[in-house]
Scaffold this active site. Structure first.
Site, PDB file in Angstrom:
ATOM      1  N   HIS A   1     -10.936  -1.284   9.997  1.00  0.00           N
ATOM      2  CA  HIS A   1     -10.796  -0.951   8.581  1.00  0.00           C
ATOM      3  C   HIS A   1     -10.670  -2.254   7.789  1.00  0.00           C
ATOM      4  CE1 HIS A   1     -10.368   2.476   6.040  1.00  0.00           C
ATOM      5  NE2 HIS A   1      -9.356   1.953   5.396  1.00  0.00           N
ATOM      6  N   HIS A   2     -11.590  -2.494   6.882  1.00  0.00           N
ATOM      7  CA  HIS A   2     -11.618  -3.732   6.084  1.00  0.00           C
ATOM      8  C   HIS A   2     -11.849  -4.984   6.934  1.00  0.00           C
ATOM      9  CE1 HIS A   2     -10.377  -1.285   2.792  1.00  0.00           C
ATOM     10  NE2 HIS A   2      -9.177  -1.066   3.260  1.00  0.00           N
TER      11      HIS A   2
ATOM     12  N   HIS B   1      -3.459  -3.996   2.438  1.00  0.00           N
ATOM     13  CA  HIS B   1      -4.848  -3.544   2.477  1.00  0.00           C
ATOM     14  C   HIS B   1      -5.192  -2.703   3.706  1.00  0.00           C
ATOM     15  CE1 HIS B   1      -8.714  -3.390   0.659  1.00  0.00           C
ATOM     16  NE2 HIS B   1      -9.329  -4.249   1.439  1.00  0.00           N
ATOM     17  N   VAL B   2      -4.977  -3.246   4.896  1.00  0.00           N
ATOM     18  CA  VAL B   2      -5.234  -2.484   6.117  1.00  0.00           C
ATOM     19  C   VAL B   2      -3.992  -1.634   6.387  1.00  0.00           C
ATOM     20  CG1 VAL B   2      -5.695  -2.648   8.582  1.00  0.00           C
ATOM     21  CG2 VAL B   2      -6.690  -4.328   7.010  1.00  0.00           C
ATOM     22  N   HIS B   3      -4.197  -0.331   6.523  1.00  0.00           N
ATOM     23  CA  HIS B   3      -3.043   0.572   6.604  1.00  0.00           C
ATOM     24  C   HIS B   3      -2.486   0.616   8.020  1.00  0.00           C
ATOM     25  CE1 HIS B   3      -4.897   2.631   2.855  1.00  0.00           C
ATOM     26  NE2 HIS B   3      -4.381   1.454   2.605  1.00  0.00           N
TER      27      HIS B   3
ATOM     28  N   ASP C   1      -1.613  -2.582  -4.030  1.00  0.00           N
ATOM     29  CA  ASP C   1      -1.893  -1.146  -3.999  1.00  0.00           C
ATOM     30  C   ASP C   1      -0.622  -0.361  -4.270  1.00  0.00           C
ATOM     31  OD1 ASP C   1      -4.495  -1.775  -3.598  1.00  0.00           O
ATOM     32  OD2 ASP C   1      -4.688  -0.823  -1.630  1.00  0.00           O
TER      33      ASP C   1
ATOM     34  N   HIS D   1      -3.450  -9.568  -1.140  1.00  0.00           N
ATOM     35  CA  HIS D   1      -3.638  -8.181  -0.697  1.00  0.00           C
ATOM     36  C   HIS D   1      -4.492  -8.081   0.565  1.00  0.00           C
ATOM     37  CE1 HIS D   1      -3.673  -3.902  -0.865  1.00  0.00           C
ATOM     38  NE2 HIS D   1      -4.982  -3.846  -0.954  1.00  0.00           N
TER      39      HIS D   1
ATOM     40  N   TYR E   1      -2.044   4.235  -6.449  1.00  0.00           N
ATOM     41  CA  TYR E   1      -3.245   4.959  -5.998  1.00  0.00           C
ATOM     42  C   TYR E   1      -3.724   5.982  -7.024  1.00  0.00           C
ATOM     43  CZ  TYR E   1      -3.045   2.763  -1.446  1.00  0.00           C
ATOM     44  OH  TYR E   1      -3.047   1.832  -0.446  1.00  0.00           O
TER      45      TYR E   1
ATOM     46  N   ASP F   1       0.821  -1.211   0.000  1.00  0.00           N
ATOM     47  CA  ASP F   1       0.000   0.000   0.000  1.00  0.00           C
ATOM     48  C   ASP F   1       0.854   1.260   0.000  1.00  0.00           C
ATOM     49  OD1 ASP F   1      -1.273  -2.339   1.467  1.00  0.00           O
ATOM     50  OD2 ASP F   1      -3.032  -1.124   1.018  1.00  0.00           O
TER      51      ASP F   1
ATOM     52  N   ASN G   1      -6.787  -3.795  -4.507  1.00  0.00           N
ATOM     53  CA  ASN G   1      -8.030  -3.182  -5.008  1.00  0.00           C
ATOM     54  C   ASN G   1      -7.763  -1.904  -5.804  1.00  0.00           C
ATOM     55  OD1 ASN G   1      -7.329  -2.529  -2.217  1.00  0.00           O
ATOM     56  ND2 ASN G   1      -9.010  -1.063  -2.320  1.00  0.00           N
ATOM     57  N   HIS G   2      -6.676  -1.201  -5.490  1.00  0.00           N
ATOM     58  CA  HIS G   2      -6.368   0.016  -6.255  1.00  0.00           C
ATOM     59  C   HIS G   2      -5.843  -0.297  -7.654  1.00  0.00           C
ATOM     60  CE1 HIS G   2      -7.131   3.258  -3.330  1.00  0.00           C
ATOM     61  NE2 HIS G   2      -6.925   2.300  -2.443  1.00  0.00           N
TER      62      HIS G   2
END
Ligand SMILES: *[C@@H]1O[C@H](CO)[C@@H](O)[C@H](O)[C@H]1NC(C)=O
Ligand SMILES: *[C@@H]1O[C@H](CO)[C@@H](O)[C@H](O)[C@H]1NC(C)=O
Length: 466
Positions: free
Chosen positions: A325-326, A353-355, A193, A316, A196, A164, A230-231
């Protein structure tokens, strides 16, 4: 039966919620660092986005390792096709070899890409430094890469882990810290990711180009193993009918999927040193009978732990996370694949995925079948460790909301940016460390000694009970 009910993990879970301060139910450590604000994307005139001088000069150089002593070199020429040739030679030789590539282009809404070149170089020597050149005349640019040692059971090897990433000032700090880490990662396992660019108006694909230029300072010299996030979907129906998922990503980054008998670049495997890496796609179908499902079903039995003792899975979207988140987004993939991960003794599953950063204990939830109430993950020494490193530093900022109390499956979690290092020492031992950006780059905020799940398991198989 009534007695069993009392020990139903769901009931215990409920008890947990009631006694929220309970020691019994709390998991491991929650880091308390809280980033005050996150940085915006680096401006277009930043040094990291500089276009190399000269008409049509090659830019955005990136390497990907191939099976069988090969690499794929990718680059873009902006104005015209230019040359598809890579000249390369080993450090100790003066003779320049040639490899010919191909180029592709794509359109996205009103953006047309440059000429995206991909060149495969084969039959390289192991453990050797090679110089390589691309471009014509006064735009020739020279880089180098080092080939890995021959695959073997006791080969030490060091992987970097980044997810990410994006292109903010924080992204630049993450990359800089990875580059400065004295552990010296040799290949980056990238957890999805990338640029972006889809967050910009009209999915501004020029931000794919800036990202490629930003990354070049590292990716031209060492391979990055790509995982789609997903990005990368870049799917837009309403405005401009861009309905081919992963279009920019799949044109820009090539992976050797065919050599692992995959039918899609979104899932594939590759060997490196003593590791067998399996890359999965969280955003492609994986239910029973789908191509990805069948591929993984056939792939896992092929892994020979006597030549590649370390079995590592990249995807991911995490299948275990205690971040809101997610939360639970990975549950469907868990249901489909988790029992295989346990059966084949996967050592570790890395996700993005999870930041934030999170490391699980060795746990599994494969006993649950909807009716038996066994819905809480249990300690399982045959199960992988799940590590989320979605904290490369993109413009969404860190994911700070966590499930409280910390579930028992979670060993360490913290919403800081950073990178990881997975350092394989031998057939039986590997050392993982997580380095967060607010510390010095050599500081380990979290670390874990891996005992190889196949050669050095710590406990007996849990799955054997079923
Ligand atoms: C990015 O990091 C590099 C290496 O630390 C540095 O030279 C460069 O100035 C940074 N650029 C920006 C825009 O922060
Ligand atoms: C694409 O369209 C958008 C919206 O109309 C516009 O702002 C942008 O400048 C266009 N880009 C190109 C390369 O034509």
């Amino acid at each position: 039966m009534a007695l069993l009910k009392v020990f139903d993990p769901c009931a215990i879970c409920l008890l947990c919620l009631v006694l929220s301060a309970s020691e019994l139910c709390n998991g491991g450590i929650t880091g308390n660092f809280l980033r005050k604000e996150y940085s915006p994307d680096m401006p277009l005139d930043s040094d990291v986005f500089q276009v190399p001088p000269g008409y049509n000069a090659p830019q955005q150089i990136a390497g990907f390792l191939n099976h069988d002593r090969g690499v794929i070199i990718s680059w873009i020429t902006p104005d015209e096709p230019g040359s598809d040739t890579v000249l390369y030679w080993s450090e100790n030789s003066k003779h320049k070899n040639r490899a010919e590539g191909i180029f592709v282009r794509y359109k996205f809404f009103n953006y047309t890409s440059g000429y995206i070149h991909h060149c495969t170089i084969k039959n390289l020597e192991y453990n050797t430094k090679y110089m390589y050149e691309i471009g014509i005349g006064y735009t020739i640019r020279r880089f180098w890469f080092k080939t890995p040692p021959r695959t073997g059971p006791a080969v030490p090897y060091t992987f970097g882990l980044i997810g990410d990433l994006g292109q903010t000032h924080d992204s630049n700090v993450t990359l800089t810290y990875y580059e400065s880490n004295p552990e010296k990662g040799k290949t980056v396992l990238f957890l999805g990711d990338l640029s972006y660019s889809n967050d910009y108006p009209f999915h501004d694909n020029t931000r794919w180009d800036t990202w490629g230029r930003f990354l070049e300072r590292n990716a031209a010299y060492q391979p990055w193993i790509w995982t789609a996030g997903n990005h990368e979907l870049d799917f837009v129906l309403n405005l401009y009918e861009e309905t081919t998922p992963f279009k920019p990503y799949m044109h820009r980054y090539y992976v050797p999927y065919a050599s692992s008998h995959s039918t899609s670049p979104l899932w594939y495997s590759i060997k490196r040193g003593s590791a067998y890496l399996i890359v999965l796609s969280s955003y492609s179908a994986y239910g029973k009978s789908t191509p990805q499902y069948k591929w993984l079903r056939d792939e896992l039995p092929k892994v020979d732990r006597s030549t590649t003792p370390w079995l590592i899975v990249l995807m991911h979207c995490p299948i275990y996370t205690s971040n809101w988140h997610h939360f639970m987004e990975g549950e469907t993939m868990r249901v489909v694949f988790e029992s295989w991960f346990v059966k084949y003794k996967v050592d570790v599953v890395f996700s993005g995925h999870v930041h934030a950063y999170e490391r699980s204990k060795r746990i599994s939830n494969i006993a649950y079948n909807i009716m038996n109430g066994m819905c809480t993950p249990v300690d399982d020494q045959s199960a992988p460790v799940y590590i989320t490193i979605g904290d490369g530093g993109n413009h969404d900022g860190p994911a700070i909301g966590m499930v409280e109390p910390q579930p028992s499956f979670s060993a360490y979690r913290e919403a800081s940016f950073g990178h990881g290092i997975f350092d394989i020492k031998s057939r039986t031992h590997a050392y993982f460390s997580w380095h967060r950006n607010q510390d010095g780059y050599a500081v380990e905020a979290d670390s874990f000694w891996f005992h190889n799940s196949y050669w050095n398991p710590l406990g007996k198989s849990f799955v054997a009970q079923y």
